[in-house]
Structures are given as C-alpha cells and as structure tokens.
Design a protein around this motif. Structure first.
Motif, short mmCIF file in Angstrom:
data_model
loop_
_atom_site.label_atom_id
_atom_site.label_comp_id
_atom_site.label_asym_id
_atom_site.label_seq_id
_atom_site.Cartn_x
_atom_site.Cartn_y
_atom_site.Cartn_z
N ARG A 1 0.79 -1.23 0.00
CA ARG A 1 0.00 0.00 0.00
C ARG A 1 0.83 1.29 0.00
N VAL A 2 1.97 1.29 0.68
CA VAL A 2 2.73 2.54 0.84
C VAL A 2 3.52 2.84 -0.42
N LYS A 3 3.35 4.04 -0.92
CA LYS A 3 4.09 4.48 -2.10
C LYS A 3 5.34 5.23 -1.66
N GLY A 4 6.27 5.41 -2.60
CA GLY A 4 7.39 6.28 -2.21
C GLY A 4 8.76 6.01 -2.77
N PRO A 5 9.35 4.84 -2.64
CA PRO A 5 8.83 3.63 -1.98
C PRO A 5 9.32 3.51 -0.53
N LEU A 6 8.64 2.70 0.23
CA LEU A 6 9.08 2.35 1.57
C LEU A 6 10.19 1.30 1.45
N LYS A 7 11.26 1.48 2.22
CA LYS A 7 12.35 0.52 2.26
C LYS A 7 12.30 -0.27 3.57
N PHE A 8 13.25 -1.21 3.73
CA PHE A 8 13.21 -2.10 4.89
C PHE A 8 14.59 -2.39 5.46
N THR A 9 14.61 -2.61 6.77
CA THR A 9 15.80 -3.06 7.48
C THR A 9 15.55 -4.46 8.02
N LEU A 10 16.44 -5.38 7.73
CA LEU A 10 16.34 -6.72 8.33
C LEU A 10 17.19 -6.75 9.59
N ASP A 11 16.59 -7.18 10.69
CA ASP A 11 17.33 -7.41 11.94
C ASP A 11 17.19 -8.89 12.28
N VAL A 12 18.32 -9.60 12.29
CA VAL A 12 18.30 -11.04 12.51
C VAL A 12 17.75 -11.39 13.88
N LYS A 13 18.22 -10.71 14.93
CA LYS A 13 17.78 -11.06 16.30
C LYS A 13 16.29 -10.82 16.50
N GLN A 14 15.77 -9.77 15.84
CA GLN A 14 14.35 -9.49 15.99
C GLN A 14 13.49 -10.55 15.30
N ALA A 15 14.01 -11.12 14.22
CA ALA A 15 13.32 -12.25 13.60
C ALA A 15 13.30 -13.44 14.55
N VAL A 16 14.44 -13.70 15.18
CA VAL A 16 14.53 -14.81 16.13
C VAL A 16 13.57 -14.60 17.29
N LYS A 17 13.53 -13.37 17.81
CA LYS A 17 12.64 -13.07 18.94
C LYS A 17 11.17 -13.24 18.56
N ALA A 18 10.86 -12.99 17.30
CA ALA A 18 9.48 -13.13 16.83
C ALA A 18 9.13 -14.57 16.48
N GLY A 19 10.12 -15.46 16.58
CA GLY A 19 9.89 -16.86 16.26
C GLY A 19 9.81 -17.12 14.76
N ARG A 20 10.44 -16.24 13.97
CA ARG A 20 10.40 -16.37 12.51
C ARG A 20 11.83 -16.51 11.97
N SER A 21 11.90 -16.96 10.74
CA SER A 21 13.18 -17.01 10.05
C SER A 21 13.46 -15.65 9.41
N PRO A 22 14.70 -15.18 9.44
CA PRO A 22 15.02 -13.93 8.74
C PRO A 22 14.64 -13.98 7.26
N TYR A 23 14.66 -15.16 6.69
CA TYR A 23 14.38 -15.30 5.26
C TYR A 23 12.90 -15.05 4.94
N GLU A 24 12.03 -15.26 5.93
CA GLU A 24 10.62 -14.94 5.72
C GLU A 24 10.44 -13.43 5.52
N TYR A 25 11.21 -12.66 6.26
CA TYR A 25 11.16 -11.20 6.10
C TYR A 25 11.79 -10.78 4.77
N LEU A 26 12.88 -11.42 4.41
CA LEU A 26 13.54 -11.08 3.15
C LEU A 26 12.65 -11.36 1.95
N GLU A 27 11.79 -12.38 2.05
CA GLU A 27 10.86 -12.67 0.96
C GLU A 27 9.91 -11.50 0.73
N ILE A 28 9.60 -10.79 1.80
CA ILE A 28 8.73 -9.61 1.69
C ILE A 28 9.53 -8.41 1.21
N TYR A 29 10.68 -8.21 1.78
CA TYR A 29 11.48 -7.02 1.47
C TYR A 29 11.95 -7.01 0.02
#
Length: 246
Positions: free
Chosen positions: A143-171
């Motif tokens: 939805r966000v135009k501009g474009p919106l960019k992203f930062t991957l944080d490995v530890k925050q993925a771990v804390k969320a119980g997700r793989s960092p690669y799941e976030y990278l698939e979105i980014y």
C-alpha cells in the motif's frame, strides 16, 4: 565513534538515545568526528518508543507535534550524511479511530519527507512492534508508495519466532539496511561469531536480492564487555563471509 574507527570500523549506524543526541550541534560534532576518522554514517536509529508511535496518534495536533520531531531527526540524519532511517513504527494496533488507510497516509508523508533529505525510510522488523508481523509488513509494502524501504534485523526475527528469510521474501529488492547479530539456544542476541547463525547463507540471499549496502553489527550493551570484543566479532564475521567465496 573514534574508538570504533580506530579498530577498523568504517561504516556505522548512529543510534540517538535521547532528543539531545539529535540536536544540530550534536549532529555537527558527530559529522566532524566521522570526517576526521574517515567514517561513513550510513544509517540512523533512535529511541523509538519516545516518539515514533505518536506519529500515528488519533489526535491530529499531537500527531503534528511528533511529526515535527520526526523532521528534526531527519535533519539530524542529513547533517551526519545518513542515507537510511531505521524505523520501528507502531508498537501496538493503531487507535480505533486510526484506520489502516490513515496509517498508510502517515507512512507516505514520512517517506516523502525523508526523500527530501536524501534519506530512505526503512521499516525494521521488530518483535515487540506490529512490524514483527509478516502480514502487516506485506500490507505496508503493497500500500505505501514512495517507496518504503526495509531493514532486516536477525535477532528481531529470532525473537518473533520467525526465520530472517521470511522477512527477506517480503522485502525483496527494497532491502536497504542489514542488522547482523548471532544467536544460540540460550540467547537470541550474541555478537556475530558467538552463536550458530549461518551468515554465509544470509550473504548469498541478500546478494540474490541485489543488496549492496553494509552489514551493521547491532547488539545490546550486555553482549560485549569492551571495544576489543566488537573488533574480534568484526574479524570473525569477515572471515566467515570470505569463506563463502571459496
């Protein structure tokens, strides 16, 4: 910054832990030190809970007040030469009077304002924020135009119980910043080299996405006792990554 520079660190992210630390005078001092030590400040980060959630407040005047603080922080980023603002965002669901359309509108204002200063707004995945949720990030990206960019944080993925690669698939190609840290069965955050995370695979993945930015070692204060610990971690990480080229 001087101590890190003298240990060989050349690209850094500045974390402003108070409003004082992103004043005009403080920013100019940091820029002078960076220039003297041949350091590039690639990104900025701040104590987000102090103002970022209020950018989405249902009360318009309060929202406007905190948008001015956001502009001040962008000015600080421009002053130190940063190209990326690592953003935490909402720590919980927006106020009932704030719809997702309203949230998108605020993000677009933020992206535009950052762009005026040559800075990319990079939403970070944060376990204790809405941005730890994969579906929320997908909606933002769509939805966000501009474009919106992203930062991957490995530890925050771990804390969320997700793989960092799941976030990278979105980014995808909108990855603009990378926070590197390690982990093991007992701790979600360690210095790179002190855990068992596969940095080689991560490197291969971000290269596939076309990412050419730096990897910032981002850990908590309790994860090291001296600057020498950070220097050793840097050397360990460089060795690990160089092995992936063989």
């Amino acid at each position: 910054m001087r101590l890190l520079a003298r240990e060989g660190f050349r690209v850094m992210e500045v974390f402003a832990n108070s409003f004082f630390e992103f004043t005009k005078d403080y920013g100019e001092t940091l820029r002078e030190i960076a220039d003297e030590e041949n350091v590039r400040i690639n990104s900025i980060h701040t104590v987000s809970s102090a103002f970022e959630p209020y950018l989405f407040d249902a009360y318009e005047r309060r929202r406007d007040d905190f948008f001015r603080i956001y502009q001040d922080f962008l000015d600080f980023g421009q002053r130190v030469g940063a190209k990326v603002y690592t953003f935490h965002g909402l720590i919980k669901k927006p106020h009932p009077k704030m719809t997702f359309d309203d949230v998108v509108y605020v993000y677009e204002k933020m992206v535009y304002e950052a762009g005026l200063r040559g800075i990319s707004l990079a939403q970070e995945n944060v376990s204790w924020c809405l941005s730890g949720n994969l579906e929320y990030l997908k909606r933002l990206k769509e939805r966000v135009k501009g474009p919106l960019k992203f930062t991957l944080d490995v530890k925050q993925a771990v804390k969320a119980g997700r793989s960092p690669y799941e976030y990278l698939e979105i980014y995808g190609e909108d990855l603009a910043n990378l926070h590197l840290n390690d982990h093991d069965e007992n701790s979600p955050c360690l210095l790179p080299g002190d855990g068992h995370f596969d940095f080689r695979s991560l490197r291969n993945k971000v290269e596939e996405l076309g990412y050419k930015g730096p990897g910032i070692i981002e850990v908590y204060r309790e994860n090291y006792t001296s600057i020498k610990d950070l220097s050793k971690s840097k050397a360990d990480l460089e060795r690990i990554l160089s092995e992936s080229l063989k």
